[in-house]
Scaffold this active site. Structure first.
Site, PDB file in Angstrom:
ATOM      1  N   HIS A 136      11.451  77.468 125.707  1.00  0.00           N
ATOM      2  CA  HIS A 136      12.685  77.707 126.467  1.00  0.00           C
ATOM      3  C   HIS A 136      12.668  79.023 127.236  1.00  0.00           C
ATOM      4  O   HIS A 136      13.653  79.379 127.872  1.00  0.00           O
ATOM      5  CB  HIS A 136      13.908  77.679 125.532  1.00  0.00           C
ATOM      6  CG  HIS A 136      14.179  76.316 124.971  1.00  0.00           C
ATOM      7  ND1 HIS A 136      15.097  76.087 123.971  1.00  0.00           N
ATOM      8  CD2 HIS A 136      13.652  75.108 125.267  1.00  0.00           C
ATOM      9  CE1 HIS A 136      15.123  74.787 123.681  1.00  0.00           C
ATOM     10  NE2 HIS A 136      14.255  74.187 124.444  1.00  0.00           N
ATOM     11  N   ASP A 138      14.451  68.100 112.807  1.00  0.00           N
ATOM     12  CA  ASP A 138      14.849  67.669 114.155  1.00  0.00           C
ATOM     13  C   ASP A 138      13.806  66.698 114.696  1.00  0.00           C
ATOM     14  O   ASP A 138      13.969  65.483 114.600  1.00  0.00           O
ATOM     15  CB  ASP A 138      15.011  68.915 115.045  1.00  0.00           C
ATOM     16  CG  ASP A 138      15.235  68.595 116.514  1.00  0.00           C
ATOM     17  OD1 ASP A 138      15.509  67.434 116.849  1.00  0.00           O
ATOM     18  OD2 ASP A 138      15.134  69.530 117.354  1.00  0.00           O
ATOM     19  N   HIS A 145      23.257  69.896 121.037  1.00  0.00           N
ATOM     20  CA  HIS A 145      23.011  69.727 122.473  1.00  0.00           C
ATOM     21  C   HIS A 145      21.517  69.579 122.724  1.00  0.00           C
ATOM     22  O   HIS A 145      20.717  69.575 121.793  1.00  0.00           O
ATOM     23  CB  HIS A 145      23.536  70.969 123.216  1.00  0.00           C
ATOM     24  CG  HIS A 145      22.753  72.217 122.885  1.00  0.00           C
ATOM     25  ND1 HIS A 145      22.830  73.374 123.614  1.00  0.00           N
ATOM     26  CD2 HIS A 145      21.861  72.485 121.892  1.00  0.00           C
ATOM     27  CE1 HIS A 145      22.034  74.290 123.104  1.00  0.00           C
ATOM     28  NE2 HIS A 145      21.440  73.785 122.057  1.00  0.00           N
ATOM     29  N   ARG A 146      21.105  69.521 124.003  1.00  0.00           N
ATOM     30  CA  ARG A 146      19.713  69.629 124.390  1.00  0.00           C
ATOM     31  C   ARG A 146      19.557  70.873 125.260  1.00  0.00           C
ATOM     32  O   ARG A 146      20.534  71.424 125.763  1.00  0.00           O
ATOM     33  CB  ARG A 146      19.243  68.397 125.201  1.00  0.00           C
ATOM     34  CG  ARG A 146      19.322  67.083 124.482  1.00  0.00           C
ATOM     35  CD  ARG A 146      18.671  67.057 123.109  1.00  0.00           C
ATOM     36  NE  ARG A 146      17.267  67.402 123.059  1.00  0.00           N
ATOM     37  CZ  ARG A 146      16.278  66.555 122.777  1.00  0.00           C
ATOM     38  NH1 ARG A 146      16.557  65.291 122.543  1.00  0.00           N
ATOM     39  NH2 ARG A 146      15.026  66.966 122.690  1.00  0.00           N
ATOM     40  N   SER A 147      18.313  71.292 125.471  1.00  0.00           N
ATOM     41  CA  SER A 147      18.120  72.485 126.312  1.00  0.00           C
ATOM     42  C   SER A 147      18.506  72.203 127.765  1.00  0.00           C
ATOM     43  O   SER A 147      18.937  73.098 128.480  1.00  0.00           O
ATOM     44  CB  SER A 147      16.690  72.993 126.206  1.00  0.00           C
ATOM     45  OG  SER A 147      15.774  71.941 126.403  1.00  0.00           O
ATOM     46  N   LYS A 153      21.062  64.371 117.511  1.00  0.00           N
ATOM     47  CA  LYS A 153      21.120  64.439 118.973  1.00  0.00           C
ATOM     48  C   LYS A 153      21.262  63.027 119.509  1.00  0.00           C
ATOM     49  O   LYS A 153      20.390  62.178 119.279  1.00  0.00           O
ATOM     50  CB  LYS A 153      19.818  65.036 119.512  1.00  0.00           C
ATOM     51  CG  LYS A 153      19.621  66.529 119.248  1.00  0.00           C
ATOM     52  CD  LYS A 153      18.183  66.906 119.564  1.00  0.00           C
ATOM     53  CE  LYS A 153      17.961  68.404 119.631  1.00  0.00           C
ATOM     54  NZ  LYS A 153      16.507  68.728 119.620  1.00  0.00           N
ATOM     55  N   ASP A 173      15.441  78.077 114.794  1.00  0.00           N
ATOM     56  CA  ASP A 173      14.732  76.838 115.108  1.00  0.00           C
ATOM     57  C   ASP A 173      13.407  77.209 115.739  1.00  0.00           C
ATOM     58  O   ASP A 173      13.319  77.370 116.957  1.00  0.00           O
ATOM     59  CB  ASP A 173      15.545  75.943 116.060  1.00  0.00           C
ATOM     60  CG  ASP A 173      14.782  74.679 116.439  1.00  0.00           C
ATOM     61  OD1 ASP A 173      13.696  74.443 115.859  1.00  0.00           O
ATOM     62  OD2 ASP A 173      15.251  73.930 117.312  1.00  0.00           O
ATOM     63  N   GLU A 221      18.939  78.126 127.151  1.00  0.00           N
ATOM     64  CA  GLU A 221      20.172  77.902 126.404  1.00  0.00           C
ATOM     65  C   GLU A 221      21.078  79.134 126.400  1.00  0.00           C
ATOM     66  O   GLU A 221      21.994  79.255 125.603  1.00  0.00           O
ATOM     67  CB  GLU A 221      19.851  77.447 124.976  1.00  0.00           C
ATOM     68  CG  GLU A 221      19.140  76.092 124.987  1.00  0.00           C
ATOM     69  CD  GLU A 221      18.912  75.483 123.624  1.00  0.00           C
ATOM     70  OE1 GLU A 221      19.182  76.156 122.606  1.00  0.00           O
ATOM     71  OE2 GLU A 221      18.462  74.329 123.586  1.00  0.00           O
ATOM     72  N   GLU A 250      15.379  75.264 111.060  1.00  0.00           N
ATOM     73  CA  GLU A 250      15.151  73.918 111.607  1.00  0.00           C
ATOM     74  C   GLU A 250      13.722  73.841 112.142  1.00  0.00           C
ATOM     75  O   GLU A 250      13.251  74.792 112.759  1.00  0.00           O
ATOM     76  CB  GLU A 250      16.173  73.702 112.735  1.00  0.00           C
ATOM     77  CG  GLU A 250      15.939  72.487 113.606  1.00  0.00           C
ATOM     78  CD  GLU A 250      16.854  72.520 114.835  1.00  0.00           C
ATOM     79  OE1 GLU A 250      17.912  73.194 114.808  1.00  0.00           O
ATOM     80  OE2 GLU A 250      16.501  71.878 115.831  1.00  0.00           O
ATOM     81  N   SER A 255      11.574  70.407 124.279  1.00  0.00           N
ATOM     82  CA  SER A 255      10.668  70.310 123.129  1.00  0.00           C
ATOM     83  C   SER A 255      10.995  69.020 122.385  1.00  0.00           C
ATOM     84  O   SER A 255      11.549  69.013 121.304  1.00  0.00           O
ATOM     85  CB  SER A 255      10.834  71.525 122.215  1.00  0.00           C
ATOM     86  OG  SER A 255      12.162  71.619 121.737  1.00  0.00           O
ATOM     87  N   LYS A 307      25.333  72.931 117.172  1.00  0.00           N
ATOM     88  CA  LYS A 307      24.385  73.826 117.832  1.00  0.00           C
ATOM     89  C   LYS A 307      24.534  73.564 119.317  1.00  0.00           C
ATOM     90  O   LYS A 307      24.194  72.488 119.794  1.00  0.00           O
ATOM     91  CB  LYS A 307      22.978  73.483 117.342  1.00  0.00           C
ATOM     92  CG  LYS A 307      21.889  74.312 117.960  1.00  0.00           C
ATOM     93  CD  LYS A 307      20.576  74.088 117.249  1.00  0.00           C
ATOM     94  CE  LYS A 307      19.654  73.243 118.103  1.00  0.00           C
ATOM     95  NZ  LYS A 307      18.232  73.496 117.836  1.00  0.00           N
ATOM     96  N   GLN A 337      11.376  79.207 119.022  1.00  0.00           N
ATOM     97  CA  GLN A 337      12.203  78.796 120.154  1.00  0.00           C
ATOM     98  C   GLN A 337      13.623  79.372 120.114  1.00  0.00           C
ATOM     99  O   GLN A 337      14.171  79.758 121.130  1.00  0.00           O
ATOM    100  CB  GLN A 337      12.253  77.267 120.176  1.00  0.00           C
ATOM    101  CG  GLN A 337      13.048  76.631 121.277  1.00  0.00           C
ATOM    102  CD  GLN A 337      12.941  75.112 121.218  1.00  0.00           C
ATOM    103  OE1 GLN A 337      11.942  74.538 121.620  1.00  0.00           O
ATOM    104  NE2 GLN A 337      13.954  74.463 120.680  1.00  0.00           N
ATOM    105  N   GLU A 338      14.230  79.384 118.913  1.00  0.00           N
ATOM    106  CA  GLU A 338      15.657  79.725 118.852  1.00  0.00           C
ATOM    107  C   GLU A 338      15.978  80.680 117.711  1.00  0.00           C
ATOM    108  O   GLU A 338      15.666  80.400 116.557  1.00  0.00           O
ATOM    109  CB  GLU A 338      16.491  78.443 118.686  1.00  0.00           C
ATOM    110  CG  GLU A 338      16.176  77.433 119.772  1.00  0.00           C
ATOM    111  CD  GLU A 338      16.928  76.123 119.630  1.00  0.00           C
ATOM    112  OE1 GLU A 338      17.920  76.067 118.880  1.00  0.00           O
ATOM    113  OE2 GLU A 338      16.494  75.149 120.275  1.00  0.00           O
TER     114      GLU A 338
HETATM  115  P1  PGA Z   1      15.210  70.660 123.257  1.00  0.00           P
HETATM  116  O1  PGA Z   1      15.430  71.826 122.207  1.00  0.00           O
HETATM  117  O2  PGA Z   1      16.538  70.154 123.685  1.00  0.00           O
HETATM  118  O3  PGA Z   1      14.413  71.331 124.331  1.00  0.00           O
HETATM  119  O4  PGA Z   1      14.404  69.584 122.541  1.00  0.00           O
HETATM  120  C1  PGA Z   1      16.447  71.784 121.258  1.00  0.00           C
HETATM  121  C2  PGA Z   1      15.899  71.759 119.852  1.00  0.00           C
HETATM  122  O5  PGA Z   1      14.679  71.763 119.624  1.00  0.00           O
HETATM  123  O6  PGA Z   1      16.696  71.694 118.924  1.00  0.00           O
HETATM  124 ZN    ZN Z   2      15.090  71.720 117.284  1.00  0.00          ZN
END
Ligand code: PGA
Ligand code: ZN
Length: 423
Positions: free
Chosen positions: A153, A311, A364-366, A336, A240, A203, A284, A40, A387, A161-162
């Site tokens: 994800h 983000d 991190h990243r996914s 990131k 998130d 994740e 987030e 994302s 995270k 997403q999270e």
């Molecule tokens: P991504 O997701 O690594 O797929 O971008 C992580 C986030 O959105 O924080």
């Molecule tokens: Zn994010």
């Protein structure tokens, strides 16, 4: 001095190619680092160079980026002092010549930048986090552990997403990791009892088909209690939504869960209801990357009670962060490395947050690898939050295990403080 620089195409945790860079030193040691990859992604992120050759990995190969390291970057770096990180990162930017690293590829550039940091740490004989931050580096981060995955994800019914747990009441990092992991296991048991799938998403969070976004929060609160912790006091919730991924340019489309469409103001009203009902301490990307006004209104309404993290809207770019700080768009930022593409620029983004007294979360990243670079980086930045996924999948656990190691190495010097407003 740097004797060799070479790159290799390896695979990330989703089985997509990514870049690993090796830096050889005169003493014979070789230091390496691997680049992560998001799903994302923000539209202004540094450019991840993919081959586009559909005959290999459906176009996702990174042989061009690898060749850029071996043929275009390596000759300029050989003979340089690996401890001159800022000079080397400056040189990488000049070699690329674009603001988004589109020419060499941010994956090529970042791989080199991270491996150089490791090489610098090696020649100074310091652990990476102390090399980056100085000998006083000792603050372990509170983990945001993503135990339910949705959005891009996971193929389930969650728009967001999270859904993360944050063990804010733990006395040490090791205890925080235990609180979060026990909550993860309690949640697994509860999902099983309900007949839900316990398969995991990108994740490492569970990704069953829930009745609603709310049900995910309710089950997490129950799991915190079932694990023997006080919701909010010991273990809180962080979200998130990654709202860019369900924003159509005008409205927020919650149709994955069947919750209709909402305006920006309606999304903020929804979060307000949620923070009354659930022990949420951080949200987030509750809104989309283009919704600067919506974010500002959300921060004005909820910012005194909640960490509001940007983000996709900032993409770790000092230029966007400066605007966010000026306009009070949020009160915290996600950090990131591969959104901006060099270690030095990432540190600049962190410095901006620090100057303003903003919280920041190193992330991190996914798509990740087994490289634990992020653990040292989070300690070095000293913001007290990381995270890096759920309590399973080795590419996530690698970071947690490295943090355990750092905490043990620091011994009584280790610090651990919750940077968030208690709820
Ligand atoms: P991504 O997701 O690594 O797929 O971008 C992580 C986030 O959105 O924080
Ligand atoms: Zn994010």
């Amino acid at each position: 001095l740097i004797k060799s620089v070479r790159a290799l195409e390896i695979l990330d945790s989703r089985g997509y190619p990514t870049v690993r860079v090796f830096i050889g030193l005169e003493n014979g040691r070789v230091l390496a680092a691997s680049v992560p990859s998001g799903a994302s992604t923000g539209m202004h992120e540094a450019v991840e160079l993919r081959d586009g050759d559909m005959a290999r990995y459906r176009g996702k190969g990174v042989l061009k980026a690898v060749a850029h390291v071996n043929e275009r970057i390596a000759p300029s770096l050989i003979g340089m002092d690996p401890t001159s990180q800022a000079d080397i990162d400056g040189l990488l930017r000049a070699l690329d010549g674009t603001p988004t690293k589109a020419n060499l590829g941010a994956n090529a550039v970042l791989g080199v930048s991270m491996a150089v940091a490791r090489a610098g740490a090696e020649v100074t004989g310091l652990p990476l986090h102390m090399y980056l931050a100085g000998p006083t580096s000792a603050r372990l981060p509170v983990p945001m552990m993503n135990i339910i995955n949705g959005g891009r994800h996971a193929d389930n019914t969650l728009d967001f997403q999270e859904f993360m747990v944050m063990p804010v009441g733990a006395p040490t990092f090791a205890e925080a990791l235990r609180y979060g992991t026990e909550t993860f296991h309690a949640l697994k048991q509860m999902l099983k009892a309900k007949g839900y799938s316990t398969a995991v998403g990108d994740e490492g969070g569970f990704a069953p088909t829930f009745k609603s976004n709310e049900e995910a929060c309710e089950l997490i609160v129950d799991a915190i209690q079932a694990a023997g912790y006080r919701p909010g006091r010991d273990v809180a919730i962080a979200l998130d939504p990654a709202a860019t991924s369900f924003f159509d340019g005008f409205r927020y489309d919650l149709s994955k869960s069947g919750s209709g469409v909402k305006t920006s103001a309606e999304m903020t009203a929804l979060y307000q209801q949620w923070i009354e009902r659930y022990p949420i301490v951080s949200i987030e990307d509750g809104l989309a990357e283009t919704d600067w006004d919506g974010f500002r209104a959300q921060t004005a309404a909820l910012g005194s009670r909640l960490q509001i993290v940007g983000d996709d809207i900032y993409v770790t770019n000092p230029q966007f962060l400066t605007r966010g700080i000026r306009e009070r768009t949020t009160n915290a930022a996600l950090i990131k490395l591969n959104q901006i593409g060099t270690v030095t620029e990432t540190i600049e983004a962190v410095a901006l947050c620090r100057q303003e007294g903003w919280n920041f979360v190193v992330s991190h990243r996914s798509g990740e690898t087994e490289d634990p670079f992020l653990a040292d980086f989070a300690v070095a930045m000293g913001g007290g939050q990381i995270k890096t996924g759920s309590a399973c999948r080795s590419e996530r656990i690698a970071k947690y295990n490295r943090l355990l190691e750092i905490e043990a190495e620091l011994g009584t010097a280790a610090r651990f403080e919750n940077p968030l407003v208690p709820r």
